[in-house]
Design a protein around this motif. Structure first.
Motif, PDB file in Angstrom:
ATOM      1  N   PHE A   1       9.904  42.200 -37.110  1.00 43.89           N
ATOM      2  CA  PHE A   1       9.214  41.149 -36.370  1.00 43.89           C
ATOM      3  C   PHE A   1       7.731  41.496 -36.236  1.00 43.89           C
ATOM      4  CE2 PHE A   1       7.730  39.375 -32.297  1.00 43.89           C
ATOM      5  CZ  PHE A   1       8.006  38.036 -32.498  1.00 43.89           C
ATOM      6  N   ASN A   2       7.442  42.740 -35.868  1.00 40.93           N
ATOM      7  CA  ASN A   2       6.045  43.174 -35.722  1.00 40.93           C
ATOM      8  C   ASN A   2       5.315  43.180 -37.059  1.00 40.93           C
ATOM      9  OD1 ASN A   2       6.088  43.492 -32.912  1.00 40.93           O
ATOM     10  ND2 ASN A   2       7.082  45.482 -33.110  1.00 40.93           N
ATOM     11  N   LYS A   3       5.997  43.549 -38.143  1.00 41.82           N
ATOM     12  CA  LYS A   3       5.367  43.503 -39.472  1.00 41.82           C
ATOM     13  C   LYS A   3       4.989  42.072 -39.848  1.00 41.82           C
ATOM     14  CE  LYS A   3       7.169  47.337 -42.153  1.00 41.82           C
ATOM     15  NZ  LYS A   3       7.975  47.647 -43.334  1.00 41.82           N
ATOM     16  N   ILE A   4       5.863  41.134 -39.517  1.00 39.45           N
ATOM     17  CA  ILE A   4       5.585  39.727 -39.826  1.00 39.45           C
ATOM     18  C   ILE A   4       4.398  39.232 -39.007  1.00 39.45           C
ATOM     19  CG2 ILE A   4       6.501  37.379 -39.739  1.00 39.45           C
ATOM     20  CD1 ILE A   4       9.311  38.663 -40.224  1.00 39.45           C
ATOM     21  N   ILE A   5       4.339  39.586 -37.732  1.00 40.06           N
ATOM     22  CA  ILE A   5       3.202  39.181 -36.887  1.00 40.06           C
ATOM     23  C   ILE A   5       1.902  39.718 -37.470  1.00 40.06           C
ATOM     24  CG2 ILE A   5       2.079  39.490 -34.647  1.00 40.06           C
ATOM     25  CD1 ILE A   5       4.808  39.461 -33.371  1.00 40.06           C
ATOM     26  N   ILE A   6       1.882  40.979 -37.864  1.00 37.78           N
ATOM     27  CA  ILE A   6       0.674  41.573 -38.443  1.00 37.78           C
ATOM     28  C   ILE A   6       0.279  40.835 -39.716  1.00 37.78           C
ATOM     29  CG2 ILE A   6      -0.239  43.656 -39.566  1.00 37.78           C
ATOM     30  CD1 ILE A   6       1.427  45.259 -37.449  1.00 37.78           C
ATOM     31  N   ALA A   7       1.264  40.499 -40.551  1.00 39.05           N
ATOM     32  CA  ALA A   7       0.969  39.750 -41.781  1.00 39.05           C
ATOM     33  C   ALA A   7       0.390  38.385 -41.466  1.00 39.05           C
ATOM     34  CB  ALA A   7       2.236  39.627 -42.632  1.00 39.05           C
ATOM     35  N   PHE A   8       0.908  37.715 -40.438  1.00 45.56           N
ATOM     36  CA  PHE A   8       0.362  36.420 -40.024  1.00 45.56           C
ATOM     37  C   PHE A   8      -1.072  36.582 -39.519  1.00 45.56           C
ATOM     38  CE2 PHE A   8       4.711  34.336 -38.874  1.00 45.56           C
ATOM     39  CZ  PHE A   8       4.985  34.165 -40.219  1.00 45.56           C
ATOM     40  N   GLU A   9      -1.300  37.593 -38.697  1.00 47.00           N
ATOM     41  CA  GLU A   9      -2.637  37.813 -38.142  1.00 47.00           C
ATOM     42  C   GLU A   9      -3.660  38.138 -39.224  1.00 47.00           C
ATOM     43  OE1 GLU A   9      -1.531  39.490 -33.695  1.00 47.00           O
ATOM     44  OE2 GLU A   9      -1.712  40.926 -35.330  1.00 47.00           O
ATOM     45  N   ASN A  10      -3.227  38.771 -40.289  1.00 49.52           N
ATOM     46  CA  ASN A  10      -4.135  39.157 -41.366  1.00 49.52           C
ATOM     47  C   ASN A  10      -4.313  38.070 -42.421  1.00 49.52           C
ATOM     48  OD1 ASN A  10      -4.658  41.673 -40.254  1.00 49.52           O
ATOM     49  ND2 ASN A  10      -2.933  42.623 -41.310  1.00 49.52           N
ATOM     50  N   ASN A  11      -3.675  36.940 -42.246  1.00 47.36           N
ATOM     51  CA  ASN A  11      -3.766  35.853 -43.219  1.00 47.36           C
ATOM     52  C   ASN A  11      -4.664  34.758 -42.658  1.00 47.36           C
ATOM     53  OD1 ASN A  11      -3.027  33.314 -44.603  1.00 47.36           O
ATOM     54  ND2 ASN A  11      -1.675  34.691 -45.725  1.00 47.36           N
TER      55      ASN A  11
ATOM     56  N   LYS B   1       1.184  33.583 -28.301  1.00 41.26           N
ATOM     57  CA  LYS B   1       2.196  34.637 -28.350  1.00 41.26           C
ATOM     58  C   LYS B   1       2.778  34.760 -26.952  1.00 41.26           C
ATOM     59  CE  LYS B   1      -0.150  37.882 -31.247  1.00 41.26           C
ATOM     60  NZ  LYS B   1      -0.443  39.283 -31.466  1.00 41.26           N
ATOM     61  N   ILE B   2       4.077  34.680 -26.871  1.00 43.43           N
ATOM     62  CA  ILE B   2       4.768  34.832 -25.593  1.00 43.43           C
ATOM     63  C   ILE B   2       5.700  36.029 -25.752  1.00 43.43           C
ATOM     64  CG2 ILE B   2       6.262  33.735 -23.885  1.00 43.43           C
ATOM     65  CD1 ILE B   2       5.357  31.031 -25.307  1.00 43.43           C
ATOM     66  N   MET B   3       5.335  37.128 -25.127  1.00 45.20           N
ATOM     67  CA  MET B   3       6.136  38.335 -25.219  1.00 45.20           C
ATOM     68  C   MET B   3       6.866  38.511 -23.899  1.00 45.20           C
ATOM     69  SD  MET B   3       5.498  38.968 -28.210  1.00 45.20           S
ATOM     70  CE  MET B   3       4.411  39.321 -29.555  1.00 45.20           C
ATOM     71  N   GLY B   4       8.121  38.110 -23.895  1.00 45.94           N
ATOM     72  CA  GLY B   4       8.891  38.133 -22.663  1.00 45.94           C
ATOM     73  C   GLY B   4       9.875  39.277 -22.618  1.00 45.94           C
ATOM     74  N   PRO B   5      10.588  39.345 -21.546  1.00 46.54           N
ATOM     75  CA  PRO B   5      11.522  40.464 -21.399  1.00 46.54           C
ATOM     76  C   PRO B   5      12.690  40.416 -22.377  1.00 46.54           C
ATOM     77  CG  PRO B   5      11.743  38.943 -19.563  1.00 46.54           C
ATOM     78  CD  PRO B   5      10.572  38.483 -20.391  1.00 46.54           C
ATOM     79  N   SER B   6      13.128  39.211 -22.762  1.00 45.64           N
ATOM     80  CA  SER B   6      14.278  39.141 -23.666  1.00 45.64           C
ATOM     81  C   SER B   6      13.969  38.454 -24.988  1.00 45.64           C
ATOM     82  CB  SER B   6      15.441  38.414 -22.992  1.00 45.64           C
ATOM     83  OG  SER B   6      15.081  37.074 -22.718  1.00 45.64           O
ATOM     84  N   GLU B   7      12.881  37.702 -25.054  1.00 43.17           N
ATOM     85  CA  GLU B   7      12.491  37.009 -26.282  1.00 43.17           C
ATOM     86  C   GLU B   7      10.993  37.139 -26.497  1.00 43.17           C
ATOM     87  OE1 GLU B   7      15.454  33.199 -26.775  1.00 43.17           O
ATOM     88  OE2 GLU B   7      13.493  32.889 -25.917  1.00 43.17           O
ATOM     89  N   ASN B   8      10.627  37.255 -27.759  1.00 46.68           N
ATOM     90  CA  ASN B   8       9.224  37.199 -28.158  1.00 46.68           C
ATOM     91  C   ASN B   8       9.068  35.974 -29.045  1.00 46.68           C
ATOM     92  OD1 ASN B   8       8.769  39.633 -26.855  1.00 46.68           O
ATOM     93  ND2 ASN B   8       9.111  40.817 -28.693  1.00 46.68           N
ATOM     94  N   VAL B   9       8.074  35.157 -28.747  1.00 46.10           N
ATOM     95  CA  VAL B   9       7.854  33.920 -29.483  1.00 46.10           C
ATOM     96  C   VAL B   9       6.407  33.879 -29.963  1.00 46.10           C
ATOM     97  CG1 VAL B   9       7.874  31.394 -29.371  1.00 46.10           C
ATOM     98  CG2 VAL B   9       9.555  32.714 -28.064  1.00 46.10           C
TER      99      VAL B   9
ATOM    100  N   GLU C   1       3.001  23.187 -37.608  1.00 43.47           N
ATOM    101  CA  GLU C   1       3.363  24.260 -36.692  1.00 43.47           C
ATOM    102  C   GLU C   1       4.752  24.812 -37.019  1.00 43.47           C
ATOM    103  OE1 GLU C   1       4.109  23.927 -32.116  1.00 43.47           O
ATOM    104  OE2 GLU C   1       1.941  23.877 -32.485  1.00 43.47           O
ATOM    105  N   PHE C   2       4.938  26.116 -36.756  1.00 43.28           N
ATOM    106  CA  PHE C   2       6.242  26.753 -36.874  1.00 43.28           C
ATOM    107  C   PHE C   2       6.320  27.876 -35.856  1.00 43.28           C
ATOM    108  CE2 PHE C   2       3.472  29.121 -39.638  1.00 43.28           C
ATOM    109  CZ  PHE C   2       3.863  30.441 -39.479  1.00 43.28           C
ATOM    110  N   ASN C   3       7.536  28.333 -35.572  1.00 38.72           N
ATOM    111  CA  ASN C   3       7.754  29.380 -34.571  1.00 38.72           C
ATOM    112  C   ASN C   3       8.451  30.576 -35.201  1.00 38.72           C
ATOM    113  OD1 ASN C   3       6.804  27.684 -32.495  1.00 38.72           O
ATOM    114  ND2 ASN C   3       8.809  26.771 -32.277  1.00 38.72           N
TER     115      ASN C   3
END
Length: 93
Positions: free
Chosen positions: A24-34, A42-50, A59-61
């Motif tokens: 998940f973190n690798k994908i976020i980094i790839a998105f940020e670098n594109n 970015k919603i980083m919650g206790p049980s879900e990260n969106v 748009e996509f999630n």
């Protein structure tokens, strides 16, 4: 870990039962670098990260649930191929 495309949905299969938070973190980094992907929120919650993102005007999630893993990514016909390539490269890097 493999990514497959089913119509406008990107499914990440974890048959090796690896820790999905790393991918998940690798994908976020790839998105940020594109430069063609805009991360709107970015919603980083206790049980879900969106991560709410936009590519080619649509748009996509990206969602990671600590109990269920990475959810399928619902795209449009306009952005599914582009997002798939980024996701596939990120998880296979």
């Amino acid at each position: 870990m493999t990514a497959i495309k089913n119509n406008n949905t990107i499914i990440i299969r974890n048959i090796e039962r690896q820790s999905e938070d790393v991918f998940f973190n690798k994908i976020i980094i790839a998105f940020e670098n594109n430069r063609n992907i805009l991360i709107k929120n970015k919603i980083m919650g206790p049980s879900e990260n969106v991560v709410i993102a936009k590519c080619n005007g649509d748009e996509f999630n990206l969602i990671y649930d600590i109990d269920y893993g990475i959810y399928p990514i619902e795209c449009t016909a306009n952005n599914v191929d582009y997002v798939f390539d980024i996701v596939n490269n990120a998880i296979n890097d």
